[in-house]
Enzyme design. Structure first.
Site, PDB file in Angstrom:
ATOM      1  N   VAL A 109      39.437  43.377  38.662  1.00 29.87           N
ATOM      2  CA  VAL A 109      38.345  43.722  39.586  1.00 29.87           C
ATOM      3  C   VAL A 109      38.906  44.171  40.935  1.00 29.87           C
ATOM      4  O   VAL A 109      38.492  45.197  41.488  1.00 29.87           O
ATOM      5  CB  VAL A 109      37.392  42.516  39.769  1.00 29.87           C
ATOM      6  CG1 VAL A 109      36.225  42.916  40.681  1.00 29.87           C
ATOM      7  CG2 VAL A 109      36.874  42.008  38.423  1.00 29.87           C
TER       8      VAL A 109
ATOM      9  N   LYS B  72      27.816  30.510  35.018  1.00 30.00           N
ATOM     10  CA  LYS B  72      26.828  31.507  35.429  1.00 30.00           C
ATOM     11  C   LYS B  72      25.416  30.928  35.393  1.00 30.00           C
ATOM     12  O   LYS B  72      24.565  31.248  36.231  1.00 30.00           O
ATOM     13  CB  LYS B  72      26.942  32.738  34.535  1.00 30.00           C
ATOM     14  CG  LYS B  72      28.245  33.511  34.773  1.00 30.00           C
ATOM     15  CD  LYS B  72      28.528  34.486  33.660  1.00 30.00           C
ATOM     16  CE  LYS B  72      29.787  35.291  33.936  1.00 30.00           C
ATOM     17  NZ  LYS B  72      30.289  36.022  32.773  1.00 30.00           N
TER      18      LYS B  72
HETATM   19  P1  NAP Z   1      42.811  38.965  37.287  1.00 35.65           P
HETATM   20  O1  NAP Z   1      42.901  40.278  36.617  1.00 35.65           O
HETATM   21  O2  NAP Z   1      43.486  37.790  36.674  1.00 35.65           O
HETATM   22  O3  NAP Z   1      43.350  39.169  38.778  1.00 35.65           O
HETATM   23  C1  NAP Z   1      43.550  38.098  39.673  1.00 35.65           C
HETATM   24  C2  NAP Z   1      44.255  38.621  40.909  1.00 35.65           C
HETATM   25  O4  NAP Z   1      44.354  37.566  41.860  1.00 35.65           O
HETATM   26  C3  NAP Z   1      45.676  39.123  40.657  1.00 35.65           C
HETATM   27  O5  NAP Z   1      45.954  40.193  41.505  1.00 35.65           O
HETATM   28  C4  NAP Z   1      46.511  37.893  41.031  1.00 35.65           C
HETATM   29  O6  NAP Z   1      47.808  38.247  41.446  1.00 35.65           O
HETATM   30  C5  NAP Z   1      45.727  37.381  42.202  1.00 35.65           C
HETATM   31  N1  NAP Z   1      45.930  35.951  42.454  1.00 35.65           N
HETATM   32  C6  NAP Z   1      45.634  34.920  41.639  1.00 35.65           C
HETATM   33  N2  NAP Z   1      45.972  33.757  42.214  1.00 35.65           N
HETATM   34  C7  NAP Z   1      46.525  34.067  43.417  1.00 35.65           C
HETATM   35  C8  NAP Z   1      47.086  33.306  44.467  1.00 35.65           C
HETATM   36  N3  NAP Z   1      47.152  31.980  44.412  1.00 35.65           N
HETATM   37  N4  NAP Z   1      47.544  33.957  45.564  1.00 35.65           N
HETATM   38  C9  NAP Z   1      47.489  35.299  45.642  1.00 35.65           C
HETATM   39  N5  NAP Z   1      46.957  36.084  44.675  1.00 35.65           N
HETATM   40  C10 NAP Z   1      46.479  35.468  43.569  1.00 35.65           C
HETATM   41  O7  NAP Z   1      41.286  38.529  37.484  1.00 35.65           O
HETATM   42  P2  NAP Z   1      39.997  39.466  37.456  1.00 35.65           P
HETATM   43  O8  NAP Z   1      39.582  39.710  36.055  1.00 35.65           O
HETATM   44  O9  NAP Z   1      40.159  40.597  38.392  1.00 35.65           O
HETATM   45  O10 NAP Z   1      38.903  38.441  38.048  1.00 35.65           O
HETATM   46  C11 NAP Z   1      38.875  38.129  39.417  1.00 35.65           C
HETATM   47  C12 NAP Z   1      37.635  37.278  39.690  1.00 35.65           C
HETATM   48  O11 NAP Z   1      36.474  38.019  39.309  1.00 35.65           O
HETATM   49  C13 NAP Z   1      37.583  35.985  38.873  1.00 35.65           C
HETATM   50  O12 NAP Z   1      36.940  35.001  39.637  1.00 35.65           O
HETATM   51  C14 NAP Z   1      36.715  36.363  37.689  1.00 35.65           C
HETATM   52  O13 NAP Z   1      36.059  35.266  37.108  1.00 35.65           O
HETATM   53  C15 NAP Z   1      35.730  37.282  38.347  1.00 35.65           C
HETATM   54  N6  NAP Z   1      35.074  38.252  37.480  1.00 35.65           N
HETATM   55  C16 NAP Z   1      35.810  39.001  36.619  1.00 35.65           C
HETATM   56  C17 NAP Z   1      35.160  39.925  35.843  1.00 35.65           C
HETATM   57  C18 NAP Z   1      35.914  40.782  34.852  1.00 35.65           C
HETATM   58  O14 NAP Z   1      35.257  41.482  34.077  1.00 35.65           O
HETATM   59  N7  NAP Z   1      37.236  40.773  34.853  1.00 35.65           N
HETATM   60  C19 NAP Z   1      33.769  40.094  35.923  1.00 35.65           C
HETATM   61  C20 NAP Z   1      33.054  39.303  36.821  1.00 35.65           C
HETATM   62  C21 NAP Z   1      33.718  38.387  37.605  1.00 35.65           C
HETATM   63  P3  NAP Z   1      48.991  38.445  40.370  1.00 35.65           P
HETATM   64  O15 NAP Z   1      48.515  39.500  39.395  1.00 35.65           O
HETATM   65  O16 NAP Z   1      50.129  38.905  41.212  1.00 35.65           O
HETATM   66  O17 NAP Z   1      49.185  37.122  39.705  1.00 35.65           O
HETATM   67  N1  HSE Z   2      35.007  36.811  31.434  1.00 33.50           N
HETATM   68  C1  HSE Z   2      33.707  37.209  31.882  1.00 33.50           C
HETATM   69  C2  HSE Z   2      32.915  37.752  30.721  1.00 33.50           C
HETATM   70  C3  HSE Z   2      33.829  38.252  32.951  1.00 33.50           C
HETATM   71  O1  HSE Z   2      33.510  38.066  29.682  1.00 33.50           O
HETATM   72  O2  HSE Z   2      31.692  37.827  30.831  1.00 33.50           O
HETATM   73  C4  HSE Z   2      32.518  38.613  33.580  1.00 33.50           C
HETATM   74  O3  HSE Z   2      31.989  37.558  34.314  1.00 33.50           O
END
Ligand code: NAP
Ligand code: HSE
Length: 366
Positions: free
Chosen positions: A31, A219
């Site tokens: 994201v 959620k």
């Molecule tokens: P992700 O791909 O795992 O990315 C997480 C990011 O945060 C990475 O850049 C990671 O850095 C960084 N990070 C994690 N811990 C850290 C720390 N302690 N200090 C500094 N940087 C840190 O996660 P994502 O899918 O983008 O999701 C992010 C958030 O959005 C989560 O809360 C998730 O539940 C929410 N979300 C995701 C989606 C989806 O479809 N993916 C949809 C809705 C909501 P590194 O890569 O360097 O480790």
């Molecule tokens: N892991 C979550 C899903 C991301 O699959 O719905 C969106 O909140």
């Protein structure tokens, strides 16, 4: 700044009258990358108030972020120091409980608006964070935490404020819906379908919460806050039938085929109801058989669908993409734009949440 990486510019520019609003982005994964990319390209909605500029981007692995196209001059691996340098808006997209909770609380406590997609933190610490935000009057926005980019929380908080919501139900996890769809209609194994959801960026870093129903339960707590006016105790959400396995982990290919033979589909259904008389609430996330030709049965792949019952409107439904970087970034960008334009928190006009998580909401409260 402590930590590695170098943020060019520094704190002095933060909040300069008339200057751009400086946005600190914590996390640049699925994201965060989309959000940072949009800011670097200069994305800003027309008429959204002051322009936005990146103050910096915090990640753990600087080299990986740089290889993904984020300029080294924006990167740091010290999120707390990035905030200490000064920011006008904090966008938290790291995920997980800590340090996300502490950083969000600190920013709100300092009066800095926060946008997050972190349903894990909001579901467990929503009451505390709402109290801080209300005390300092710092906007706290978390639209992206439910249904990815498809708008649902502000609909509950604003547009349905003239109704009394009695039930909320739906498909709120894209990963599990993708798996169930691919197993039922694409002939994929559970493992292959999960791998596909991970490759597409739908799954959490640890997909256990997706497949065991925990992400959907998070959620549901957030939906219940906006629908019923209280922060449910997260542990009060049922995620397995008695003796059964949690989430979709007990759903087999045979179960899906048997349901299909009956004209049905199996969906991981999140459901919260409020008793009109006692105001007590029930909340569950359970695999449920629904007619294949119903709106829920026809909601496939990463799409989510939420249905809301209220006294004046009966049932209404909202459907759209529920996960993925681009879709989720849409909600984050909209929240950020709303803050730039002077907007408030996601709970909008709703009164403060009733205090006790898990206790029945007061009759008449919303
Ligand atoms: P992700 O791909 O795992 O990315 C997480 C990011 O945060 C990475 O850049 C990671 O850095 C960084 N990070 C994690 N811990 C850290 C720390 N302690 N200090 C500094 N940087 C840190 O996660 P994502 O899918 O983008 O999701 C992010 C958030 O959005 C989560 O809360 C998730 O539940 C929410 N979300 C995701 C989606 C989806 O479809 N993916 C949809 C809705 C909501 P590194 O890569 O360097 O480790
Ligand atoms: N892991 C979550 C899903 C991301 O699959 O719905 C969106 O909140």
């Amino acid at each position: 700044m402590a930590g590695r990486g170098r943020i060019e510019g520094g704190a002095a520019a933060a909040g300069r009258a008339g200057g751009p609003l400086r946005v600190a982005v914590l996390g640049a994964g699925t994201v965060g990358r989309e959000v940072v990319g949009a800011l670097i390209e200069g994305w800003s909605p027309e008429g959204s108030g002051r322009p936005l500029a990146l103050a910096g981007v915090a990640v753990r692995d600087l080299a990986k972020a740089e290889a993904a196209g984020i300029p080294a001059g924006l990167l740091t691996d010290a999120p707390a120091h990035l905030l200490a340098e000064g920011a006008d808006i904090v966008v938290e997209l790291m995920g997980g409980e800590e340090p996300a909770r502490t950083l969000i609380a600190a920013a709100l406590g300092a009066g800095i608006p926060v946008v997050t997609a972190n349903k894990y933190v909001v579901a467990r610490h929503g009451a505390e964070l709402e109290a801080i935000a209300r005390r300092t009057q710092a906007p706290f926005r978390f639209e992206a935490a439910v249904m990815g980019g498809t708008p649902i929380l502000r609909l509950l908080a604003d547009d349905l404020a003239g109704t009394r919501v009695t039930a909320v139900r739906g498909i709120v996890n894209g990963t599990t819906n993708h798996i169930l769809t691919e197993m039922a209609t694409g002939g994929l194994t559970y493992e292959a379908a999960l791998a596909g959801a991970q490759a597409a960026g739908y799954a959490e870093a640890d997909p256990t919460g997706d497949v065991e129903g925990g992400d959907a339960a998070d959620k549901l707590v957030i939906l219940a806050r906006l629908a019923f006016g209280t922060w449910l105790d997260r542990s009060a959400v049922t995620v397995a039938r008695p003796g059964g396995r949690p989430g979709i982990t007990g759903v087999s290919a045979d179960d899906l085929a048997a349901a299909a033979a009956r004209g049905s589909a199996i969906r991981l259904l999140a459901s919260a109801t409020r008793d009109a008389v006692t105001a007590s609430m029930d909340a569950s996330v359970l695999p449920t058989e629904v007619p294949r030709d119903s709106p829920l049965g026809g909601t496939n792949g990463v799409r989510n669908r939420i249905e809301i019952e209220s006294d004046r409107l009966g049932w209404i439904g909202v459907e759209g993409p529920g996960a993925g970087g681009a879709a989720t970034a849409a909600a984050v960008l909209a929240d950020r734009a709303a803050i730039a334009a002077g907007g408030g928190s996601t709970w909008g006009v709703l009164p403060p949440a009733t205090a006790a998580a898990g206790r029945p909401v007061e009759a008449g409260a919303r």
